[in-house]
Design an enzyme around this catalytic site. Structure first.
Site, PDB file in Angstrom:
ATOM      1  N   ARG A  19       0.832  -1.220   0.000  1.00 19.87           N
ATOM      2  CA  ARG A  19       0.000   0.000   0.000  1.00 19.87           C
ATOM      3  C   ARG A  19       0.861   1.263   0.000  1.00 19.87           C
ATOM      4  NH1 ARG A  19      -2.704  -4.238   1.842  1.00 19.87           N
ATOM      5  NH2 ARG A  19      -4.991  -4.273   1.763  1.00 19.87           N
ATOM      6  N   GLY A  86      -0.948 -12.476  -4.489  1.00 21.37           N
ATOM      7  CA  GLY A  86      -2.381 -12.179  -4.570  1.00 21.37           C
ATOM      8  C   GLY A  86      -2.638 -10.709  -4.320  1.00 21.37           C
ATOM      9  N   ASP A 312      -3.957 -15.091   7.976  1.00 25.29           N
ATOM     10  CA  ASP A 312      -2.600 -15.520   7.616  1.00 25.29           C
ATOM     11  C   ASP A 312      -1.906 -16.283   8.748  1.00 25.29           C
ATOM     12  OD1 ASP A 312      -2.910 -14.403   5.141  1.00 25.29           O
ATOM     13  OD2 ASP A 312      -1.814 -12.560   5.598  1.00 25.29           O
TER      14      ASP A 312
HETATM   15  C1  S3P Z   1      -4.115  -9.008   2.520  1.00 26.77           C
HETATM   16  C2  S3P Z   1      -5.355  -9.504   2.818  1.00 26.77           C
HETATM   17  C3  S3P Z   1      -5.604 -10.914   3.110  1.00 26.77           C
HETATM   18  C4  S3P Z   1      -4.302 -11.651   3.454  1.00 26.77           C
HETATM   19  C5  S3P Z   1      -3.171 -11.324   2.514  1.00 26.77           C
HETATM   20  C6  S3P Z   1      -2.894  -9.837   2.519  1.00 26.77           C
HETATM   21  C7  S3P Z   1      -3.979  -7.569   2.207  1.00 26.77           C
HETATM   22  O1  S3P Z   1      -6.192 -11.512   1.976  1.00 26.77           O
HETATM   23  O2  S3P Z   1      -4.529 -13.042   3.464  1.00 26.77           O
HETATM   24  O3  S3P Z   1      -1.980 -11.990   2.882  1.00 26.77           O
HETATM   25  O4  S3P Z   1      -2.836  -7.060   2.174  1.00 26.77           O
HETATM   26  O5  S3P Z   1      -5.001  -6.923   1.999  1.00 26.77           O
HETATM   27  P1  S3P Z   1      -7.790 -11.454   1.696  1.00 26.77           P
HETATM   28  O6  S3P Z   1      -8.127 -10.077   1.332  1.00 26.77           O
HETATM   29  O7  S3P Z   1      -8.016 -12.399   0.542  1.00 26.77           O
HETATM   30  O8  S3P Z   1      -8.418 -11.918   2.963  1.00 26.77           O
END
Ligand code: S3P
Length: 429
Positions: A19, A86, A312
């Site tokens: 971010r 992700g 996590d």
């Molecule tokens: C994250 C949100 C979580 C987490 C990931 C980081 C983030 O995922 O598991 O490691 O930085 O917003 P989800 O939004 O799929 O819950």
């Protein structure tokens, strides 16, 4: 026997680092970022921002981002490779969606199996043109537009990534975007926005949902950002110190964000001796020091409603559960199937291989703990390329005189490249 002793400062937080880079890129000038996590995932975001025309350089320990303002991304010449990340894929899809550019996002094998439609449905409703592979996956092509329609979005699934992606898109849109979350999720985006003096409204509604309202387009004035240290990375050493007799450690500068440290309350309820002391606030996040002493743990039933706050930490909590007296039950883990590996399978397979009694019933995991179990012959642990599984079982291996053989440790660099160095620093005989 080896034990954990001493004091260290954990590396920067992964969620905040992504971010910090993205918001700096949307600012109208130069932003210096300190304590940025230099892990594979975060470097994917950094590289993609460069592809989108953002100048980013490193000077001594700081990263300097020359922001181009909201709506300032240029057409990339290449596909945008998110690797294993992700967070990069979701946040950057949101960020580019309100720019008049076309982007192709790709990822590694694991990321290419993770759902992208959970976000694209919202962006498509606003008018973005998105082509997914097999209706859900990367590679994905998105044609962004500054004239997407600002609207109200009701989120059924709890996901900080999806929420943040919609917020990033809204920053460059003319008009009101409203996000309704039925279940709260981690709030780093909101905290950083407040720190950067970006106006928005967040309130709790009568039915306990949360509403977040943005009114764009925004001009974000540059402000330097310090990244607090990662509580999810600290969690490995916290559990390590709790389960290895004679351990006593202090971890410094940790982000004490409530949406991230629920695992500490869980471990305390299991009997863990942990004390947390807030020291200061940096860039909108409370930080402080955490002291942990070896403790005899007992089992716990962990409610499903906590899952967005523990998302996590379930792998390392399952290691704590394996050393606790009684049967620990973790409920409502369906989202764990959609992480870097199917974490329900990764936890169950590896703990049962070692000899623990574990079962998964629907979306719950039941672990019968025993701190008496010994290992005679080395046992192989399969990480499935998942960094949190690798680090969790390295911690458990300390309990078994390093008799667990981790099949692939290279994935650790995804979130915590200094993990082994820090572990070595804390280890004494
Ligand atoms: C994250 C949100 C979580 C987490 C990931 C980081 C983030 O995922 O598991 O490691 O930085 O917003 P989800 O939004 O799929 O819950």
């Amino acid at each position: 026997m080896l034990k954990l002793k001493g004091s260290i400062t954990i590396s920067g937080d992964k969620s905040i680092s992504h971010r910090a880079l993205i918001f700096a890129s949307l600012s109208t000038g130069k932003v210096k970022i300190s304590n940025l996590l230099e892990s594979d995932d975060v470097m994917r975001t950094l590289k993609i921002l460069k592809e989108l025309g953002i100048k980013i350089i490193k000077k001594k320990a700081q990263w300097i981002v020359y922001g181009n303002g909201t709506g300032g991304y240029i057409q990339p010449a290449q596909v945008l490779d998110c690797g294993n990340s992700g967070t990069t894929s979701r946040l950057m899809m949101g960020a580019v969606s309100s720019n008049p550019i076309s982007c192709t996002f790709i990822g590694d094998n694991s990321l290419s199996k993770r759902s992208m439609s959970r976000l694209s449905i919202f962006l498509e409703k606003m008018g973005a043109e998105i082509k997914l592979t097999k209706k859900d996956f990367l590679p994905l092509h998105i044609k962004g537009d500054i004239n997407l329609i600002p609207m109200e979005h009701v989120m059924q699934k709890a996901s900080a990534q999806v929420k943040s992606a919609i917020m990033l898109s809204a920053l460059n849109l003319r008009g009101k975007t409203r996000i309704i979350e039925r279940r709260n999720t981690r709030d780093h985006t909101e905290r950083l926005m407040r720190y950067l003096r970006i106006n928005f409204e967040k309130k709790i509604l009568s039915n306990n949902s949360t509403s977040i309202e943005l009114n764009g387009p925004y001009e974000i004035k540059p402000r330097d950002i310090i990244v607090a240290s990662d509580p999810s990375s600290a969690a490995f050493f916290i559990v390590g110190a709790l389960i290895i007799p004679g351990s006593k450690i202090t971890l410094k500068n940790i982000a004490l964000n409530k949406s991230r440290i629920a695992f500490i309350d869980v471990l305390k309820m299991m009997g863990g001796k942990i004390s947390v002391k807030k020291t200061k606030t940096v860039s909108g996040e409370n930080v402080g020091d955490i002291k942990v002493t070896y403790s005899l743990l007992k089992s716990l039933k962990i409610k499903a409603s906590l899952s967005p706050y523990l998302i996590d930490e379930y792998p390392i909590l399952s290691i704590a559960a394996s050393q606790a007296k009684g049967v620990t039950v973790m409920r409502g883990l369906s989202e764990l199937r959609h992480k870097e590996s199917d974490r329900i399978k990764s936890i169950i397979t590896n703990l049962s291989r070692i000899g623990f009694k574990v079962v998964s019933k629907k979306d719950d995991i039941h672990i019968k703990g025993s701190n008496k179990l010994q290992i005679i012959n080395p046992k192989k642990i399969k990480t499935y390329g998942d960094h949190r599984i690798a680090m969790s079982f390295i911690i458990l291996s300390l309990r078994f005189k390093n008799k667990l053989i981790i099949d692939d440790e290279s994935c650790i660099s995804i979130s915590y490249p200094d993990f082994k160095k820090h572990l070595k620093k804390l280890s004494t005989n």
